[in-house]
Design an enzyme around this catalytic site. Structure first.
Site, PDB file in Angstrom:
ATOM      1  N   SER B 147       9.236 -50.012   7.368  1.00 50.81           N
ATOM      2  CA  SER B 147       8.660 -48.698   7.600  1.00 50.81           C
ATOM      3  C   SER B 147       7.894 -48.674   8.929  1.00 50.81           C
ATOM      4  CB  SER B 147       7.766 -48.349   6.395  1.00 50.81           C
ATOM      5  OG  SER B 147       7.378 -47.005   6.392  1.00 50.81           O
ATOM      6  N   ARG B 217      -2.016 -38.970  -0.807  1.00 49.44           N
ATOM      7  CA  ARG B 217      -1.306 -40.077  -1.430  1.00 49.44           C
ATOM      8  C   ARG B 217      -0.294 -39.596  -2.468  1.00 49.44           C
ATOM      9  NH1 ARG B 217       0.223 -45.186  -0.191  1.00 49.44           N
ATOM     10  NH2 ARG B 217       0.295 -46.515  -2.024  1.00 49.44           N
ATOM     11  N   ASP B 313      16.790 -44.196   0.185  1.00 50.38           N
ATOM     12  CA  ASP B 313      15.580 -43.944   0.975  1.00 50.38           C
ATOM     13  C   ASP B 313      15.785 -42.652   1.757  1.00 50.38           C
ATOM     14  OD1 ASP B 313      13.414 -43.948   2.678  1.00 50.38           O
ATOM     15  OD2 ASP B 313      13.734 -45.983   3.428  1.00 50.38           O
ATOM     16  N   HIS B 346      12.394 -45.341  -0.596  1.00 48.73           N
ATOM     17  CA  HIS B 346      11.723 -46.070   0.489  1.00 48.73           C
ATOM     18  C   HIS B 346      10.984 -47.299  -0.042  1.00 48.73           C
ATOM     19  CE1 HIS B 346      10.123 -46.477   4.485  1.00 48.73           C
ATOM     20  NE2 HIS B 346       8.875 -46.395   4.081  1.00 48.73           N
ATOM     21  N   ASP B 347      10.442 -47.207  -1.217  1.00 53.40           N
ATOM     22  CA  ASP B 347       9.712 -48.324  -1.838  1.00 53.40           C
ATOM     23  C   ASP B 347      10.567 -49.572  -2.028  1.00 53.40           C
ATOM     24  OD1 ASP B 347       7.138 -47.509  -2.053  1.00 53.40           O
ATOM     25  OD2 ASP B 347       7.168 -47.121  -4.216  1.00 53.40           O
TER      26      ASP B 347
END
Lengths: 369, 369
Positions: B147, B217, B313, B346-347
């Site tokens: 990232s 968040r 992602d 993405h994680d």
């Protein structure tokens, strides 16, 4: 087309899905075109999250901004008001004239605020049916809507199968995904945690959760646009040629989003926004019988369907429309389906794409008045 | 592996890209494994938005939670600390020990707050090079990051081509899209408009923009997960079986997101969050010569590259990694590329997917120490 809003008052209590009862309420609406002698040419337009009854036309000849679906509805347009009698209304819980959180609660003499009950798609459809009764419309030629509006159309087809001949379900979905709900919850939390929200009773505190509503709209706006169109329209274009190295606007996209957020926060009611997102989250025709699936839920429908989706819509992706189409086909029900190639994401349903409009026009030409 | 953080103090002024100067600063870091005699086996791990120096291991044998990339870095792991000397650091502007907005400004005797300058990927790389100098590392065997971390790797390859032999760029992008920037701006606006933010000087006001950071968040978290994994993990599962008809948690996904937001808001600094998102937005190797394109920007690189992306992602989609790969190939540079099939969005770059880890392991086995 110069139009005027009207108000219908209802004093038969309406029991909502939540169990709450509205003793009386108003619905504000507009009509375009002329109802024919046997009241068979009526079309109901259901609005989405931030929409209202002002679907088409202008209030004064000098108005620059017409109703929100003016490119679709009018004389000679795909929904031709020379043939059809079209109704737009503001849904219950709205903030444009129908009874909602900012209306005066007759029981207390001040704004409902937090006391206004959550309304659902099912409640809206029930209230719309009462409006149809009042207008002498036993059966609609068609009911149409995009996004949350499409969910109302779906529910009409199930709840009142004999009252609608054609259903136009556009850029919609049979129910929200976890990701859809997640975005809605962030938007709600922005409003609910705004110190000016006061538990929904900000009217009495002479405050307004403007910050929260602005954030909610900024976020919503990202999900209405496709990644593509954001890229082609804004890309990485800088407002002033260079970086600020601070938190003022650097990129054009920031300026655009903040402007959209500000404009919306100045004209919409935060409680209505909350309530509309909840109606979206709750709608699920398979809720009471999930194992039976969507085809079982849609089985009672007697209408013919036109389902339309847009290729770059990632909020209500074409896959979601295909679920509806497949369920109808499984039942042997009549359905036409089109995936319109568009770069405009979810917002495409509001835009005058030639292929999209030609398709609606062609479909409506087959619909008898 | 029990590890301990160390602090390096720098008192040679660092001129940032913005023109601001940091007269002195600390970088907190950790190391794993042993630097060999010719200092040729060092690997630098660059962290992403909310990461820090605690990459691997635990601080005490009883710690339940190891460093954030502990599944990747350690003895016998894909980044094998039996062979390599691995460094993790907290970037400048961070909130885990390196000098940042909540550090005491020696000029005033209280927290920097709004006075802390914006730092960029380029500034981080410059400060990381100084840390390497201090540790006696002339050339890294590899520099790696996911990232925002991958952007630092890209810049290392351009700014210090002779100082890195291998670049591992994972779940990254050469620059953000308008949509990426838009999400970041909503997150920033949530913090900046929180009444407890006080222009960034909340430390002195004994407040904390907790609401804003929590929203930021929650929103971020949606973009880290794929629509698929949200659907399979949460779907439309209700917390208590039925609807509340109110704004408390109805769906499990709401509960999960609010929990993630709360947890993060309790442990992170809002000014650091702001600054990290800006570093993301600003990074663009083609910024000074957009016409020349990415291949021209990457032309100075001498390293070999391993680029990895993950199929679901959508924050940094595989397309974005392919842009990097294509630019390198256009230059005839050495690059391996893999698109890992993963449902985790993405994680995924933080997760111990077998294929992904086998690939990194195989690549690193060819890297000499």
């Amino acid at each position: 087309m110069v139009v005027a809003a009207q108000t219908a008052h209802f004093d038969t209590p309406l029991t909502l899905k939540s169990g709450a009862v509205l003793d009386s309420y108003d619905l504000v609406y507009e009509t375009y075109g002329t109802l024919n002698a046997d009241a068979s040419n009526a079309i109901l337009v259901c609005h989405a999250l931030s929409g209202n009854h002002h679907v088409a036309g202008v209030y004064e000849a000098s108005d620059k901004k017409p109703g929100w679906w003016d490119n679709m509805v009018g004389a000679g347009k795909p929904i031709d008001t020379d043939r059809f009698f079209v109704i737009g209304l503001n849904n219950l819980g709205g903030c444009h004239g129908s009874t909602g959180p900012k209306s005066i609660n007759p029981a207390t003499g001040h704004a409902y605020g937090a006391a206004f009950p959550l309304v659902t798609v099912e409640d809206w459809v029930a209230s719309q049916a009462r409006l149809a009764d009042k207008l002498g419309i036993r059966q609609f030629a068609a009911i149409m809507g995009g996004s949350l509006g499409g969910m109302q159309v779906l529910h009409w087809s199930i709840a009142y199968p004999e009252r609608v001949r054609h259903c136009l379900v556009i850029a919609s979905a049979p129910k929200l995904t976890a990701q859809n709900i997640a975005f809605n919850d962030v938007a709600r939390q922005a409003i609910l945690t705004d110190p000016d929200f006061h538990g929904g009773d900000y009217y009495q505190h002479d405050t307004y959760p403007r910050r929260g509503l602005r954030l909610a709209r900024m976020l919503g706006h990202i999900t209405y646009l496709s990644d593509d169109v954001m890229g082609s329209k804004f890309g990485r274009i800088l407002r002033q040629g260079g970086f600020n190295y601070g938190y003022d606007v650097d990129f054009e996209i920031e300026s655009y989003l903040r402007y959209q957020g500000d404009k919306f926060a100045d004209s919409f009611d935060a409680n209505t926004y909350l309530l509309m997102t909840k109606a979206l989250d709750y709608f699920d025709p398979t809720h009471t019988a999930p194992e039976a699936g969507l085809s079982a839920a849609l089985a009672p429908a007697q209408a013919a369907f036109l389902v339309i989706s847009f290729t770059t819509d990632w909020r209500f992706a074409p896959e979601r429309s295909r679920e509806i189409v497949k369920a109808l086909l499984d039942n042997g029900q009549q359905v036409s389906y089109a995936e319109i190639v568009s770069k405009h994401g979810h917002d495409a349903f509001l835009m005058p794409d030639a292929h999209y409009h030609a398709l609606v026009r062609a479909y409506m030409e087959r619909v008898s008045g």
